[in-house]
Design a protein around this motif. Structure first.
Motif, PDB file in Angstrom:
ATOM      1  N   ALA A  13      -2.473   1.685   0.752  1.00 30.96           N
ATOM      2  CA  ALA A  13      -2.178   0.394  -0.046  1.00 30.96           C
ATOM      3  C   ALA A  13      -3.486  -0.460   0.131  1.00 30.96           C
ATOM      4  O   ALA A  13      -3.901  -1.349  -0.842  1.00 30.96           O
ATOM      5  CB  ALA A  13      -1.019  -0.473   0.618  1.00 30.96           C
ATOM      6  N   VAL A 179      -0.643   5.430  -5.527  1.00 30.30           N
ATOM      7  CA  VAL A 179      -0.223   3.607  -5.291  1.00 30.30           C
ATOM      8  C   VAL A 179      -1.061   3.007  -6.049  1.00 30.30           C
ATOM      9  O   VAL A 179      -2.323   3.158  -6.183  1.00 30.30           O
ATOM     10  CB  VAL A 179      -0.453   3.428  -3.690  1.00 30.30           C
ATOM     11  N   ARG A 180      -0.442   1.944  -6.865  1.00 32.31           N
ATOM     12  CA  ARG A 180      -1.468   1.105  -7.812  1.00 32.31           C
ATOM     13  C   ARG A 180      -2.026   0.019  -6.888  1.00 32.31           C
ATOM     14  O   ARG A 180      -1.629  -0.184  -5.968  1.00 32.31           O
ATOM     15  CB  ARG A 180      -0.660   0.749  -8.921  1.00 32.31           C
ATOM     16  N   ASP A 182      -1.413  -2.943  -6.854  1.00 31.67           N
ATOM     17  CA  ASP A 182      -0.598  -4.145  -6.736  1.00 31.67           C
ATOM     18  C   ASP A 182       0.276  -3.686  -5.481  1.00 31.67           C
ATOM     19  O   ASP A 182       1.219  -4.174  -5.192  1.00 31.67           O
ATOM     20  CB  ASP A 182       0.194  -4.538  -7.863  1.00 31.67           C
ATOM     21  N   THR A 184       2.573  -1.001  -5.856  1.00 34.03           N
ATOM     22  CA  THR A 184       3.632  -0.033  -6.304  1.00 34.03           C
ATOM     23  C   THR A 184       3.378   1.369  -6.362  1.00 34.03           C
ATOM     24  O   THR A 184       2.173   1.636  -6.673  1.00 34.03           O
ATOM     25  CB  THR A 184       4.252  -0.662  -7.760  1.00 34.03           C
ATOM     26  N   ALA A 185       4.349   2.135  -6.154  1.00 37.23           N
ATOM     27  CA  ALA A 185       4.016   3.739  -6.296  1.00 37.23           C
ATOM     28  C   ALA A 185       4.562   4.152  -7.472  1.00 37.23           C
ATOM     29  O   ALA A 185       5.549   3.655  -8.197  1.00 37.23           O
ATOM     30  CB  ALA A 185       4.700   4.110  -5.109  1.00 37.23           C
ATOM     31  N   ARG A 186       3.961   5.034  -8.145  1.00 38.89           N
ATOM     32  CA  ARG A 186       4.653   5.916  -9.140  1.00 38.89           C
ATOM     33  C   ARG A 186       4.033   7.436  -9.289  1.00 38.89           C
ATOM     34  O   ARG A 186       3.671   7.723  -8.443  1.00 38.89           O
ATOM     35  CB  ARG A 186       4.040   5.115 -10.661  1.00 38.89           C
ATOM     36  N   GLU A 211      -6.150   2.703  -8.897  1.00 39.15           N
ATOM     37  CA  GLU A 211      -4.879   3.525  -8.466  1.00 39.15           C
ATOM     38  C   GLU A 211      -5.250   4.698  -7.720  1.00 39.15           C
ATOM     39  O   GLU A 211      -6.167   5.445  -7.769  1.00 39.15           O
ATOM     40  CB  GLU A 211      -4.237   4.287  -9.859  1.00 39.15           C
TER      41      GLU A 211
END
Ligand code: FAD
Ligand code: SF4
Ligand code: FES
Ligand code: FES
Lengths: 316, 217
Positions: A13, A179-180, A182, A184-186, A211
């Motif tokens: 992060a 992990v972006r 901000d 958030t994960a995707r 990212e």
């Protein structure tokens, strides 16, 4: 090389947030592609975020029965892991077919996915290249195209993606975990991770700016016999002209992904039904709509023959 | 997070770095950016300095370096360890091969600052003229070189390569991924493909490595 400031990130992060804060920042992992390009001033980051200390260097079993490969796992360690050698042979083979011992000891899972094209005009800063300098034109079109794409290319760019590892990961339906900025994960399936060039060949993946790749997940093992056949100009230490990653089951069904033919690992799931009928119909379906140049049309024949040799080996 | 915590910039260090980079010009001259004192390290185009400590051949060495300094340039230009050679500076030849924490890498494609606290072994650390490493002695015995430019890299690579085989690292020519890799000439050739010899001493290099490997086995 242009001057740059340097920091070591401590968590994924933190790495993503640092990239968001510094518009000119880049992550550095093994450095084997980024530093090469920085020396040529093709990449000119003003800030480097060293991600080697994040502890993402482990390969763990997932609850689903697959493997989660940390982004910083070195190519040598991934190819050597017993579970990978036993259950994902195509991945082990693809890694070992790439680069050299010294490079594989440094190169990381994430860095390998994000390595940039080896198009010689991309490397030559005196030549026009839409990927290096959007809007400047493509010197490869009408130039020397022996190594270039035969399918999925555009009027803007005909480069190929050079990774061997990514081709095996496409055949295995791997998923990229990110992990972006901000926080958030995707999850991005390999099928959607790399892009075709279209009008914007400088945008190569689905990643947003800043990212961060945390891991790549492999689904449970597919079984079958697994192959990575790489055809190149030298027996070793050379990029693929054509490569075939294949998983072939006892009944002759299977999966095939190709390297060296497109801007991304090339797989056409709908064509895989043809595999039981042989290499010729299967490759005709996989490379249907190919538009080679006169210099690289040989890749179509080469791909068919590479697949034929894989299918012959699978029969034993 | 303070991105400048590892960075410091002094006039003295800048002048030293400018002098050092002037002597270490890459083929493209890309490192020869003049340093202008007085600017802050975050200004675009101004070299940023950073300190790094490495353990080189068993000795702790602390350096104040331009962040751009590769491990190879740190060894050659700042520590005067000129055994490691610069052939291509782009990961294509192997002349710069050293061991970092026991693993062989190309020192031209990694930054010195990325190796804080790491253990670096160069050809000078493997052996000296009066105390040759067995691999160095075998290269002499088998004439594993002609001009000798690739030789330090060949020797560092081969010593680490034999450890890789022992550790069970497979190669492109390993027939069975689940079996222990064998010490055949084919395996040695494939595993040493990252070290180019312009003089073509390959067959003698393979003989030297084979002899040392046989003695170890
Ligand atoms: C001479 C030579 C021959 C080669 N031959 C082959 C070959 O035959 N086959 C093959 O497949 N490859 C080959 N390679 C390429 C090699 O595999 C790549 O250089 C390597 O995999 C890149 O990994 P890295 O960790 O060093 O990446 P880096 O150089 O550290 O990074 C590459 C890119 O990824 C980004 N990045 C790194 N980590 C992350 C992360 N966690 N999240 C988001 N972004 C990240 C960086 O910002 C950078 O843009 C060769 C390279 C050389 C120099
Ligand atoms: S093929 Fe792509 S990378 Fe090569 S010159 Fe054209 S735009 Fe650039
Ligand atoms: S100088 Fe590093 S590989 Fe050639
Ligand atoms: S001995 Fe001259 S390059 Fe190898």
């Amino acid at each position: 090389m242009r001057p740059f400031t340097y920091e070591r990130a401590r968590t994924p992060a933190e790495a993503a947030a640092a990239a968001a804060r510094n518009p000119g920042a880049k992550f550095i992992a093994g450095g084997t592609n980024l530093l090469d390009l920085m020396k040529l001033q093709i990449e000119v980051p003003s800030h480097l975020i060293d991600v080697n200390g994040l502890g993402l260097d482990r390969i763990e079993a997932t609850p689903e029965g697959g493997l989660r490969i940390g982004a910083l796992v070195r190519n040598t360690d991934l190819a050597t892991d017993e579970r990978v050698r036993r259950d994902y042979g195509v991945l082990s083979r693809a890694l070992l077919a790439g680069a050299t011992g010294q490079l594989r000891n440094k190169a990381t899972t994430a860095g390998n996915l994000l390595q940039r094209t080896r198009c010689p005009y991309f490397y030559d800063t005196n030549m026009a290249c839409n990927k290096r300098q959007p809007g400047s034109g493509c010197s490869a079109i009408g130039g020397i195209t022996r190594h270039h794409a035969v399918i999925g290319a555009s009027e803007a760019c005909i480069a190929t993606h050079p990774s061997d590892m990514a081709v095996a990961m496409r055949a295995l339906d791997a998923v990229v975990e990110t992990v972006r900025p901000d926080g958030t994960a995707r999850q991005i399936p390999m099928a959607e991770f790399h892009r075709l060039p279209g009008e914007t060949p400088h945008i190569e993946t689905a990643l947003e700016r800043g990212e961060f790749i945390a891991a790549v997940t492999l689904p449970p093992p597919l079984g079958g016999q697994q192959f990575y056949r790489k055809v190149r100009d030298r027996a070793s230490y050379a990029f693929a002209l054509v490569s075939v990653a294949a998983v072939v089951q006892r009944d002759g069904t299977g999966r095939v992904a190709l390297g060296g033919v497109a801007h991304k690992p090339w797989r056409v799931e709908a064509a895989e039904g043809e595999l039981t009928r042989g290499a010729k119909p299967a490759m005709a379906a996989i490379l249907g709509g190919a538009r080679p140049t006169h210099e690289n049309a040989f890749k179509l024949t080469l791909a068919e023959r590479a697949l034929a040799s894989v299918l012959a080996d699978a029969k034993g | 997070m303070e991105s400048s915590s590892h960075l410091s910039l002094t006039r003295r260090a800048l002048v030293a770095a400018a002098a050092a980079t002037a002597g270490a010009t890459t083929p493209e001259g890309a490192d020869a950016q003049p340093a202008s004192a007085g600017n802050s390290s975050t200004d675009a185009g101004t070299p940023a300095m950073t300190s790094v400590s490495l353990r080189v051949n068993g000795e702790l060495r602390s350096l104040e370096l331009d962040t751009r300094t590769t491990l190879l340039d740190a060894l050659r230009e700042h520590l005067q360890l000129t055994g490691s050679k610069k052939g291509c500076d782009h990961g294509q030849c192997g002349a710069c091969t050293v061991m970092v924490d026991g693993r062989r890498v190309y020192s031209c494609l990694t930054l010195a600052v990325m190796h804080e606290g790491d253990e670096v072994t160069t050809i000078e650390g493997l052996g000296q003229p009066e105390t040759l490493h067995p691999m160095q002695a075998a290269f002499v015995k088998h004439d594993g070189y002609q001009c000798g430019y690739c030789t330090p890299g060949q020797i560092c690579a081969s010593v680490a390569m034999l450890e890789e085989i022992k550790a069970g690292v497979p190669s492109h020519v390993t027939a069975d991924l689940m079996a222990s890799p064998q010490l055949t000439a084919e395996e040695i050739r494939e595993r040493m493909s990252g070290n180019i010899c312009r003089c073509g001493a390959y067959s003698n290099i393979v003989e030297a490595i084979t002899e040392v490997a046989g003695r170890q086995a």
